[in-house]
Design an enzyme around this catalytic site. Structure first.
Site, PDB file in Angstrom:
ATOM      1  N   LYS A   1      76.521  41.039 131.532  1.00  0.00           N
ATOM      2  CA  LYS A   1      75.753  41.514 132.694  1.00  0.00           C
ATOM      3  C   LYS A   1      74.554  42.349 132.250  1.00  0.00           C
ATOM      4  O   LYS A   1      73.825  42.882 133.077  1.00  0.00           O
ATOM      5  CB  LYS A   1      76.647  42.375 133.594  1.00  0.00           C
TER       6      LYS A   1
ATOM      7  N   ARG B   1      90.064  36.912 110.809  1.00  0.00           N
ATOM      8  CA  ARG B   1      90.747  37.896 109.968  1.00  0.00           C
ATOM      9  C   ARG B   1      90.466  39.330 110.355  1.00  0.00           C
ATOM     10  O   ARG B   1      91.365  40.151 110.454  1.00  0.00           O
ATOM     11  CB  ARG B   1      90.297  37.759 108.495  1.00  0.00           C
ATOM     12  N   THR B   2      89.191  39.649 110.532  1.00  0.00           N
ATOM     13  CA  THR B   2      88.861  41.061 110.712  1.00  0.00           C
ATOM     14  C   THR B   2      89.483  41.591 112.000  1.00  0.00           C
ATOM     15  O   THR B   2      90.181  42.604 112.000  1.00  0.00           O
ATOM     16  CB  THR B   2      87.336  41.256 110.707  1.00  0.00           C
TER      17      THR B   2
ATOM     18  N   HIS C   1      79.566  45.285 105.817  1.00  0.00           N
ATOM     19  CA  HIS C   1      80.910  44.945 106.301  1.00  0.00           C
ATOM     20  C   HIS C   1      81.904  45.808 105.503  1.00  0.00           C
ATOM     21  O   HIS C   1      82.625  45.314 104.642  1.00  0.00           O
ATOM     22  CB  HIS C   1      81.163  43.447 106.066  1.00  0.00           C
TER      23      HIS C   1
ATOM     24  N   ARG D   1      82.139  44.651 115.911  1.00  0.00           N
ATOM     25  CA  ARG D   1      81.338  43.661 115.169  1.00  0.00           C
ATOM     26  C   ARG D   1      80.191  43.237 116.067  1.00  0.00           C
ATOM     27  O   ARG D   1      80.381  42.976 117.258  1.00  0.00           O
ATOM     28  CB  ARG D   1      82.191  42.457 114.805  1.00  0.00           C
TER      29      ARG D   1
HETATM   30  C1  NCD Z   1      83.028  37.499 106.543  1.00  0.00           C
HETATM   31  C2  NCD Z   1      82.039  38.056 107.561  1.00  0.00           C
HETATM   32  O1  NCD Z   1      82.320  38.058 108.760  1.00  0.00           O
HETATM   33  O2  NCD Z   1      81.013  38.529 107.098  1.00  0.00           O
HETATM   34  N1  NCD Z   1      84.263  37.183 107.120  1.00  0.00           N
HETATM   35  C3  NCD Z   1      85.235  38.153 107.136  1.00  0.00           C
HETATM   36  O3  NCD Z   1      85.106  39.143 107.821  1.00  0.00           O
HETATM   37  N2  NCD Z   1      86.282  37.992 106.322  1.00  0.00           N
HETATM   38  C4  NCD Z   1      82.504  36.392 105.725  1.00  0.00           C
HETATM   39  C5  NCD Z   1      81.888  35.203 106.411  1.00  0.00           C
HETATM   40  O4  NCD Z   1      81.876  35.103 107.631  1.00  0.00           O
HETATM   41  O5  NCD Z   1      81.412  34.335 105.670  1.00  0.00           O
END
Ligand code: NCD
Length: 305
Positions: A80, A51-52, A129, A101
């Protein structure tokens, strides 16, 4: 230049403005379709995501911009041995904004210190997040109409779940919200967050062990996945993973206007039979994620329409 590293980097007023912009984008999509023409978003994902990353990319595409990046550290020079700082210095020459991320807490913060372009934290370890929080706040506003006067239950892995950490920090700045923390002892909210978010600010909260005792009083229920990848041993994960399973039976004692949220991905914690219940908001929540990210990209790039 501004970055978004922590959910409290934005003031309540800035968050409300972002929500207003996201709502305007939803109403008038065409108006924004060329807003980021000629601009590029880089997505640097050192940890898995559906999703993100995809909602960031869809957001930039719907603004008429372009996207580049990697979805696994193995696909880049990270394999590397390149440092985050070097990668960001270089990608900052190719892109106008970077969403990152990383499994290590603080990596996006480190990146922001050297980056020539805005950095957006798309999740750092068990820490924060902030764009999921914006997604959650837009969902709460759309589902409930106001950011006050409700009881929210946060259920599942409150120890490692960065979405919960981010969300309660941001929500604690709004008034008249009651918190019920639902977790087994091993997965309780970390003590530093209990202190910082609730005790230091004089905000009352309850901790309970079962979903059954919490559910009747809730207006919002935020379910979370047990974060397998952050456990030190598999046996503990297996023991704890199915502590809470929301199903039709448990929902019998819930309010008729409960809103059920989940950042997704879900594993077992919400039974699929709940999906057809009008109180299940999690797929609408995922859709909201694209719109808040569109709003955020516009703000960070200083684009006005
Ligand atoms: C979440 C995350 O990555 O922290 N997912 C997301 O970005 N919607 C929640 C999860 O991974 O449980």
């Amino acid at each position: 230049m501004k970055h978004l590293i922590d959910s409290t980097d934005l003031s309540v007023q800035e968050i409300d403005e972002l929500m207003d912009l996201a709502l305007d984008i939803i109403e008038h999509k065409d108006k924004y379709s060329e807003a980021c023409k000629g601009k590029k978003l880089a997505t640097l994902f050192y940890e898995p995501s559906t999703r993100t990353r995809l909602s960031f990319e869809a957001a930039m595409m719907e603004l008429g911009g372009n996207v580049l990046g990697f979805s696994s550290a193995d696909d880049s020079s990270v394999s590397k041995g390149e440092s985050v700082a070097d990668t960001v210095r270089v990608v900052g020459c190719y892109a106008d904004v970077i969403a990152m991320r990383h499994p290590k807490e603080g990596a996006p913060m480190r990146a922001s210190m050297v980056s020539p372009v805005p950095i957006i934290n798309a999740g750092d370890g068990g820490h924060n997040h902030p764009t999921q929080t914006l997604t959650d706040l837009l969902t709460i506003r759309r589902e409930r109409g106001a950011m006050k006067g409700f009881t929210i239950g946060l259920c599942g892995d409150l120890k490692f779940g960065r979405t919960v950490h981010s969300l309660i920090k941001a929500l604690s700045r709004y008034e008249d919200i009651h918190y019920v923390l639902i977790a087994p002892n091993e997965l309780r909210l970390p003590a530093y967050l209990i202190k910082e978010v609730f005790e230091d600010q004089g905000i009352p909260y309850e901790e309970v062990l079962t979903l059954e005792e919490a559910i009747p009083k809730l207006d919002l229920l935020y379910m979370t996945r047990v974060q397998r990848e952050r456990f030190f041993n598999e046996a503990d994960y297996v023991r704890l993973k199915d502590t809470y399973i929301l199903d039709k039976k448990k929902l019998k004692s819930a309010k008729p206007d409960l809103s059920i949220l989940h950042p997704l991905p879900r594993v077992n914690e919400i039974s699929p039979e709940v999906d057809e219940d009008p109180r299940a908001c999690y797929f609408r929540q995922a859709m909201n994620g694209k719109y808040v990210r569109m709003a955020l990209i516009l703000k960070l790039l200083g684009v006005t329409i």
